[in-house]
Design a protein around this motif. Structure first.
Motif, short mmCIF file in Angstrom:
data_model
loop_
_atom_site.label_atom_id
_atom_site.label_comp_id
_atom_site.label_asym_id
_atom_site.label_seq_id
_atom_site.Cartn_x
_atom_site.Cartn_y
_atom_site.Cartn_z
N TYR A 1 0.83 -1.20 0.00
CA TYR A 1 0.00 0.00 0.00
C TYR A 1 0.86 1.25 0.00
O TYR A 1 1.81 1.37 0.78
CB TYR A 1 -0.92 0.01 1.23
CG TYR A 1 -1.86 1.19 1.24
CD1 TYR A 1 -2.79 1.37 0.23
CD2 TYR A 1 -1.82 2.11 2.27
CE1 TYR A 1 -3.66 2.45 0.23
CE2 TYR A 1 -2.69 3.19 2.28
CZ TYR A 1 -3.60 3.36 1.26
OH TYR A 1 -4.45 4.43 1.26
N LYS B 1 -0.49 7.86 -2.55
CA LYS B 1 -1.22 7.65 -3.81
C LYS B 1 -2.54 6.91 -3.61
O LYS B 1 -3.29 6.72 -4.57
CB LYS B 1 -0.36 6.87 -4.81
CG LYS B 1 0.91 7.59 -5.21
CD LYS B 1 0.60 8.81 -6.03
CE LYS B 1 1.87 9.49 -6.50
NZ LYS B 1 1.60 10.60 -7.41
N LYS B 2 -2.80 6.47 -2.37
CA LYS B 2 -3.97 5.65 -2.06
C LYS B 2 -4.07 4.50 -3.06
O LYS B 2 -5.10 4.26 -3.69
CB LYS B 2 -5.25 6.49 -2.04
CG LYS B 2 -5.27 7.48 -0.88
CD LYS B 2 -6.62 8.08 -0.68
CE LYS B 2 -7.19 7.40 0.54
NZ LYS B 2 -8.47 7.92 0.97
N LEU B 3 -2.96 3.78 -3.18
CA LEU B 3 -2.84 2.69 -4.14
C LEU B 3 -2.47 1.39 -3.43
O LEU B 3 -1.47 1.34 -2.72
CB LEU B 3 -1.76 3.03 -5.18
CG LEU B 3 -1.42 1.92 -6.18
CD1 LEU B 3 -2.61 1.62 -7.08
CD2 LEU B 3 -0.20 2.30 -7.00
N LYS C 1 -12.73 0.81 -2.35
CA LYS C 1 -13.15 1.88 -3.26
C LYS C 1 -13.84 3.00 -2.48
O LYS C 1 -13.63 4.18 -2.75
CB LYS C 1 -14.06 1.33 -4.35
CG LYS C 1 -14.39 2.33 -5.42
CD LYS C 1 -15.17 1.70 -6.55
CE LYS C 1 -15.41 2.73 -7.64
NZ LYS C 1 -16.06 2.14 -8.80
N GLY D 1 -11.57 5.36 -1.15
CA GLY D 1 -10.81 6.10 -2.16
C GLY D 1 -9.51 5.42 -2.55
O GLY D 1 -8.60 6.05 -3.09
N ILE D 2 -9.42 4.12 -2.31
CA ILE D 2 -8.19 3.36 -2.60
C ILE D 2 -8.35 2.63 -3.93
O ILE D 2 -9.31 1.89 -4.14
CB ILE D 2 -7.90 2.36 -1.46
CG1 ILE D 2 -7.64 3.13 -0.16
CG2 ILE D 2 -6.72 1.46 -1.82
CD1 ILE D 2 -7.53 2.26 1.07
N GLU D 3 -7.38 2.84 -4.81
CA GLU D 3 -7.33 2.12 -6.08
C GLU D 3 -6.57 0.82 -5.85
O GLU D 3 -5.55 0.80 -5.15
CB GLU D 3 -6.60 2.96 -7.14
CG GLU D 3 -6.50 2.28 -8.47
CD GLU D 3 -5.83 3.14 -9.54
OE1 GLU D 3 -5.71 2.64 -10.67
OE2 GLU D 3 -5.43 4.28 -9.25
N VAL D 4 -7.06 -0.27 -6.43
CA VAL D 4 -6.43 -1.58 -6.24
C VAL D 4 -5.95 -2.12 -7.58
O VAL D 4 -6.72 -2.20 -8.53
CB VAL D 4 -7.40 -2.59 -5.59
CG1 VAL D 4 -6.73 -3.95 -5.43
CG2 VAL D 4 -7.90 -2.07 -4.25
N LEU D 5 -4.66 -2.47 -7.64
CA LEU D 5 -4.11 -3.18 -8.80
C LEU D 5 -3.94 -4.63 -8.37
O LEU D 5 -3.37 -4.90 -7.32
CB LEU D 5 -2.75 -2.61 -9.20
CG LEU D 5 -2.72 -1.17 -9.68
CD1 LEU D 5 -1.28 -0.76 -10.02
CD2 LEU D 5 -3.61 -0.97 -10.90
N THR E 1 0.68 3.86 -12.97
CA THR E 1 -0.37 4.23 -12.01
C THR E 1 0.19 5.19 -10.95
O THR E 1 -0.45 6.18 -10.62
CB THR E 1 -0.95 2.98 -11.33
OG1 THR E 1 -1.44 2.09 -12.35
CG2 THR E 1 -2.09 3.34 -10.39
N THR F 1 -3.31 13.03 -10.86
CA THR F 1 -4.71 12.96 -10.49
C THR F 1 -5.40 14.22 -11.02
O THR F 1 -4.85 15.32 -10.96
CB THR F 1 -4.89 12.87 -8.97
OG1 THR F 1 -4.20 13.96 -8.36
CG2 THR F 1 -4.36 11.56 -8.44
#
Length: 128
Positions: free
Chosen positions: A62, A66-68, A92, A95-99, A120, A125
């Motif tokens: 994490y 970047k909240k990734l 989601k 606000g977290i993007e998940v790869l 990413t 943004t």
């Protein structure tokens, strides 16, 4: 003068903290490889944490700024699709993007996985 103390809105349950610690010690090969490539800001200067707790969920990797989240999945994830879907909805909402990548992708297509993560992390943004 007022003393400033850190704000911890949610106390993490001890069992969950212990499980995350165990996961850090027993990472699969794919996670060990990705951690080697991400740690110490090696990828685009982004700071990643491993086995990071968000709510009742443990994220493989994490990046706070970047909240990734990056998840590496083994074969067991094909059997827990409902759990993964609920987890994805929760992340989601935060606000977290998940790869998501399969372990074998990380091991056999390392450069391609890193390219996706890099693009990413470095994308701007939008202000809209």
């Amino acid at each position: 003068m007022e003393e400033i103390t850190p704000h911890h809105p949610h106390k993490v349950p001890d069992d969950l903290k212990q499980y995350a610690r165990e996961m850090r010690k027993n990472m699969p090969d794919a996670e060990q490889l990705l951690w080697y490539l991400l740690r110490n800001r090696r990828l685009a200067g982004a700071k990643f944490r491993r086995q990071h707790l968000v709510g009742r969920y443990i994220l493989d990797f994490y990046c706070v700024e970047k909240k990734l989240a990056i998840e590496l999945d083994g074969g067991q994830h094909s059997e827990q699709q409902t759990y993964d879907r609920q987890r994805g909805i929760y992340l989601k909402q935060q606000g977290i993007e998940v790869l998501r990548f399969w372990n074998n992708q990380m091991l056999s297509e390392t450069e391609s996985v890193l390219e996706v993560i890099y693009s990413t992390v470095t994308k701007e943004t939008s202000l809209l």
